[in-house]
Design an enzyme around this catalytic site. Structure first.
Site, mmCIF file in Angstrom:
data_model
loop_
_atom_site.group_PDB
_atom_site.id
_atom_site.type_symbol
_atom_site.label_atom_id
_atom_site.label_comp_id
_atom_site.label_asym_id
_atom_site.label_seq_id
_atom_site.Cartn_x
_atom_site.Cartn_y
_atom_site.Cartn_z
ATOM 1 N N ASP A 143 48.003 55.991 -36.795
ATOM 2 C CA ASP A 143 48.675 57.054 -37.808
ATOM 3 C C ASP A 143 47.553 57.752 -38.716
ATOM 4 O O ASP A 143 47.477 58.803 -39.020
ATOM 5 C CB ASP A 143 49.616 56.247 -38.878
ATOM 6 C CG ASP A 143 50.167 56.987 -39.906
ATOM 7 O OD1 ASP A 143 51.107 57.791 -39.352
ATOM 8 O OD2 ASP A 143 49.751 57.084 -40.915
ATOM 9 N N CYS A 171 52.937 60.215 -39.608
ATOM 10 C CA CYS A 171 52.930 60.481 -38.256
ATOM 11 C C CYS A 171 53.462 59.562 -37.066
ATOM 12 O O CYS A 171 54.203 60.117 -36.112
ATOM 13 C CB CYS A 171 51.160 60.699 -37.918
ATOM 14 S SG CYS A 171 50.423 61.861 -38.886
ATOM 15 N N ASP A 172 53.310 58.681 -37.476
ATOM 16 C CA ASP A 172 54.070 57.468 -36.555
ATOM 17 C C ASP A 172 55.501 57.754 -36.711
ATOM 18 O O ASP A 172 56.409 57.687 -35.620
ATOM 19 C CB ASP A 172 53.930 56.071 -36.932
ATOM 20 C CG ASP A 172 52.683 55.285 -36.280
ATOM 21 O OD1 ASP A 172 52.530 55.842 -35.089
ATOM 22 O OD2 ASP A 172 51.927 54.618 -36.868
ATOM 23 N N THR A 173 56.199 57.928 -38.051
ATOM 24 C CA THR A 173 57.429 57.871 -38.195
ATOM 25 C C THR A 173 57.726 59.354 -37.452
ATOM 26 O O THR A 173 58.831 59.419 -36.911
ATOM 27 C CB THR A 173 57.665 58.014 -39.553
ATOM 28 O OG1 THR A 173 57.421 56.851 -40.082
ATOM 29 C CG2 THR A 173 59.279 58.133 -39.957
#
Length: 397
Positions: A143, A171-173
């Protein structure tokens, strides 16, 4: 009524966050999620989180956050027997979700070309940092790396603090949400045509796509974005202000809202001041305007200003900490947090950001213990107790 994805089965072969977050969103929509984990330690997130004891028990807070309600099946995908079990599960599933580095599933012999022959209706979604091909495809991606490369960090903070990491794995989310949306669309197609498809989700591209206005201002107006701290680059006064006892966000983005703000704080002359009378001139003179407004806001507390401004029609809200918002009666009323009493301790998890008219869309149970559902699923696939015992002895499961 059943949830929209009731009857959909997902093989979740993911670790840590982007993939598991995607799987959790599908679960909240009603899908059955079979989490495929390595037999020894499972998902790395099982060992991550602020509670060290929970980490040692492989039930870390990071794992609990996005795996509640899932089923844990452990398989060594490098073994021939493990590959066979996975293909059997894929044959009776609707989705395979993975977030390995590009090429891993190919080397395992379990990639899209192989699995689509096992199940032509299968939707296969691969989440990676940069996509399945291209010059950056094989570069390691976390991330924080994506936040830096996407430009997110360059516009976060102010001139002194930027570039600055966003305070959670955004960014992961965003990558997980993008994957969930694409999977839902592909499932609709598969139901209609009987054909699945491969989905290639890039965390980098998902993040850039979510930066719509910032990207568009550069592409279409030639304006390079700069970090502006708590100021809103589209309007003024729109940002974070100090009060007598805390911080307050005010978003007086429209002329009418600005004029109401001037009246409420006792500065009606600011309405007609040539420096601030129009939206465009207010943004050009935002710092001067903030200097005029700031002393007035210091005369009352944030909570009082919040009520007064909202009553007058000016969007405003206190700046709260995570503990403050999680204890807010609004979230209790909306049943945003689910609690599960477990022998190892209570698990508390959030639902998604949506409600259906007839259902809450909350997880039905706690995060699973490692391998909790392996034997049950092997039995469903036709393995008898002796075969299951032999697989366990060989560390296949």
């Amino acid at each position: 009524m059943a949830l929209p994805l009731n009857g959909i089965r997902v093989l979740d072969v993911t670790n840590v966050l982007a993939g598991p977050f995607c799987g959790f969103q599908l679960l909240l929509l009603g899908a059955e999620i079979i989490k495929i984990e390595h037999p020894e330690k499972g998902d790395l997130a099982r060992s991550l989180g602020a509670d060290l004891k929970a980490n040692l028990n492989l039930m870390g807070a990071s794992f609990v956050a996005v795996n509640a309600g899932k089923q844990s099946v452990t398989i060594d995908l490098k073994s021939p027997e493990g590959k066979q079990i996975f293909k059997q599960l894929a044959a009776i599933s609707h989705v395979v979700l993975e977030n390995f580095r590009p090429g891993v599933m190919n080397r395992l012999g379990l990639d899209w070309p192989v699995l689509t022959k096992v199940n032509p209706r299968l939707v296969y979604c691969a989440i990676s940092g940069f996509g399945q091909d291209g010059p950056l495809a094989m570069q390691p991606a976390y991330d924080q790396v994506i936040q830096g490369m996407s430009g997110v960090m360059s516009v976060t903070g102010d001139k002194q603090s930027a570039p600055l990491r966003v305070g959670y794995p955004v960014c992961d989310t965003v990558g997980g949400l993008t994957a969930a949306m694409a999977i839902c669309a592909a499932l609709v197609e598969a139901q209609a045509t009987g054909r699945g498809r491969m989905i290639d989700v890039s965390m980098l591209e998902s993040t850039l796509a979510s930066m719509g206005w910032v990207i568009s201002n550069y592409l279409n107006a030639g304006v390079e974005p700069v970090p502006m701290g708590n100021e809103n680059f589209t309007a003024a006064p729109s940002g974070t202000f100090r009060t007598a006892d805390g911080l307050l966000n005010i978003a007086a983005n429209e002329n009418s809202q600005y004029e109401k703000l001037c009246g409420v704080i006792g500065r009606p002359e600011l309405k007609t001041d040539v420096r601030f009378a129009q939206r465009g001139t207010r943004t050009q003179n935002r710092l001067t305007l903030n200097a005029e407004i700031g002393p007035e806001l210091m005369k009352r507390g944030a909570g009082e200003w919040e009520q007064v401004l909202i009553a007058a029609g000016v969007p405003a809200g206190r700046v709260l900490s995570v503990p403050e918002i999680l204890s807010h009666p609004h979230l209790a009323y909306r049943k945003f947090i689910s609690a599960f009493e477990e022998p190892a301790g209570k698990q508390e998890v959030t639902r998604g950001g949506f409600l259906f008219s007839d259902r809450e869309g909350a997880p039905s149970g706690p995060a699973p213990k490692l391998s909790e559902h392996t034997e049950a699923w092997l039995s469903k696939l036709g393995y008898d107790r002796r075969e299951i015992h032999n697989l366990r002895q060989k560390h296949v499961i």
